[in-house]
Scaffold this active site. Sequence first.
Site, short mmCIF file in Angstrom:
data_model
loop_
_atom_site.label_atom_id
_atom_site.label_comp_id
_atom_site.label_asym_id
_atom_site.label_seq_id
_atom_site.Cartn_x
_atom_site.Cartn_y
_atom_site.Cartn_z
N ASP A 110 0.83 -1.21 0.00
CA ASP A 110 0.00 0.00 0.00
C ASP A 110 0.86 1.26 0.00
O ASP A 110 0.63 2.19 -0.77
CB ASP A 110 -0.90 0.02 1.24
CG ASP A 110 -1.92 -1.09 1.28
OD1 ASP A 110 -3.07 -0.85 0.89
OD2 ASP A 110 -1.56 -2.20 1.72
N ASP A 174 -6.61 5.00 -5.24
CA ASP A 174 -6.59 3.83 -4.36
C ASP A 174 -5.35 3.03 -4.73
O ASP A 174 -5.34 2.34 -5.76
CB ASP A 174 -7.85 2.99 -4.51
CG ASP A 174 -7.98 1.96 -3.38
OD1 ASP A 174 -6.94 1.63 -2.76
OD2 ASP A 174 -9.10 1.48 -3.13
N THR A 179 -6.96 -4.86 0.20
CA THR A 179 -5.78 -5.15 1.02
C THR A 179 -5.97 -6.42 1.84
O THR A 179 -5.03 -7.21 2.01
CB THR A 179 -5.47 -3.97 1.97
OG1 THR A 179 -5.20 -2.80 1.17
CG2 THR A 179 -4.27 -4.25 2.83
N SER A 242 -19.66 -7.82 -1.41
CA SER A 242 -18.45 -7.92 -0.59
C SER A 242 -18.38 -9.27 0.12
O SER A 242 -19.40 -9.80 0.59
CB SER A 242 -18.43 -6.79 0.44
OG SER A 242 -17.39 -6.98 1.36
N GLY A 268 -12.69 -6.36 -3.12
CA GLY A 268 -12.27 -5.23 -3.94
C GLY A 268 -13.36 -4.63 -4.80
O GLY A 268 -13.99 -5.32 -5.60
#
Length: 359
Positions: A110, A174, A179, A242, A268
């Site tokens: 990240d 993003d 993650t 999700s 994601g």
Amino acid sequence: MAPMGIRLSPLGVAVFCLLGLGVLYHLYSGFLAGRFSLFGLGGEPGGGAVGPVAAADGGAVDLREMLAVSVLAAIRGGGEVRRVRESNVLHEKTKGKTREGADDKMTRGDVLSNRKMFYLLKTAFPSVQINTEEHVDTTDKEVILWDHKIPEDIMKEITAPKEVPAESVTVWIDPLDATQEYTEDLRQYVTTMVCVAVNGKPVLGVIHKPFSEYTAWAMVDGGSNVKPRSSYNEKTPRIIVSRSHSGMVKQVALQTFGNQTTIIAAGGAGYKVLALLDVLDKSQEKADLYIHVTYIKKWDICAGNAILKALGGHMTTLSGEEISYTGSDGIEGGLLASIRMNHQALVRKLPDLEKTGHK
């Protein structure tokens, strides 16, 4: 007898005139240099240019150039994401808890992706507002220059520049979407994304999949390198949701569309939008609708919103409201994304899901 005075020879007159011309030249050239610098035309050759000339003085930016840099930023960030994952040294940390109580994770992937993406865009377009998911460490600044080359596929689709005022632009980054899945080595869900909004409306979107090296991009009223599928099932749709709350959506979706409805749990937001499109990536699942029922950040959805909008699709809150990409960095009303369907009819079909989204 001639009056007393200084008699100059023809050679002396010539030298005097040349000196006068030299003084005038330096004065005038300094004046011109000052004038040119006001218009961004001065500076060191080669090393001084860091983006479109107009962006340097807060004037206008070219959306076609912004698209080219956004694609490059997503790919370079994706390179960092892939490199860290393949090294298996993630330096995984927890930033806190999400509203659902899950760990909000961050990794070295990240951080390094964010640095590449942010500073490439900021160097090329210093006058625009850039919002990113991760903290930008100003002590670790990296100057990344863009070579001002627009890829042929973008030039083919978008044949002319399109300028907008720099102050109207907001960029959403993003640097690593999904993650949680990244830490679980579920690589197919991971994307890097860039979105450009003008006056709060999404107009450019880039979604890059680092592990398959697939990149989708689109400009509203411009062009794209991705397209919708030929058909969608509106009666018994495949709904992508999700992984963290698939059961909540499944219950309402089955009530709304019937027992033949398929629920696909995935990670994601970028991956979920790509599931609605004709994507040349074997790891990409296919869906007819994308539904999210809880709070979500704008950098997660802006790029997908722009791509869908460019292709004639829709992304709204569950109550059918358009999403503004200014102000706060999140939305409370959940979201519904569709393409080549009657979107408002779908909104009307989901009253119970709208209530669930506000819990």
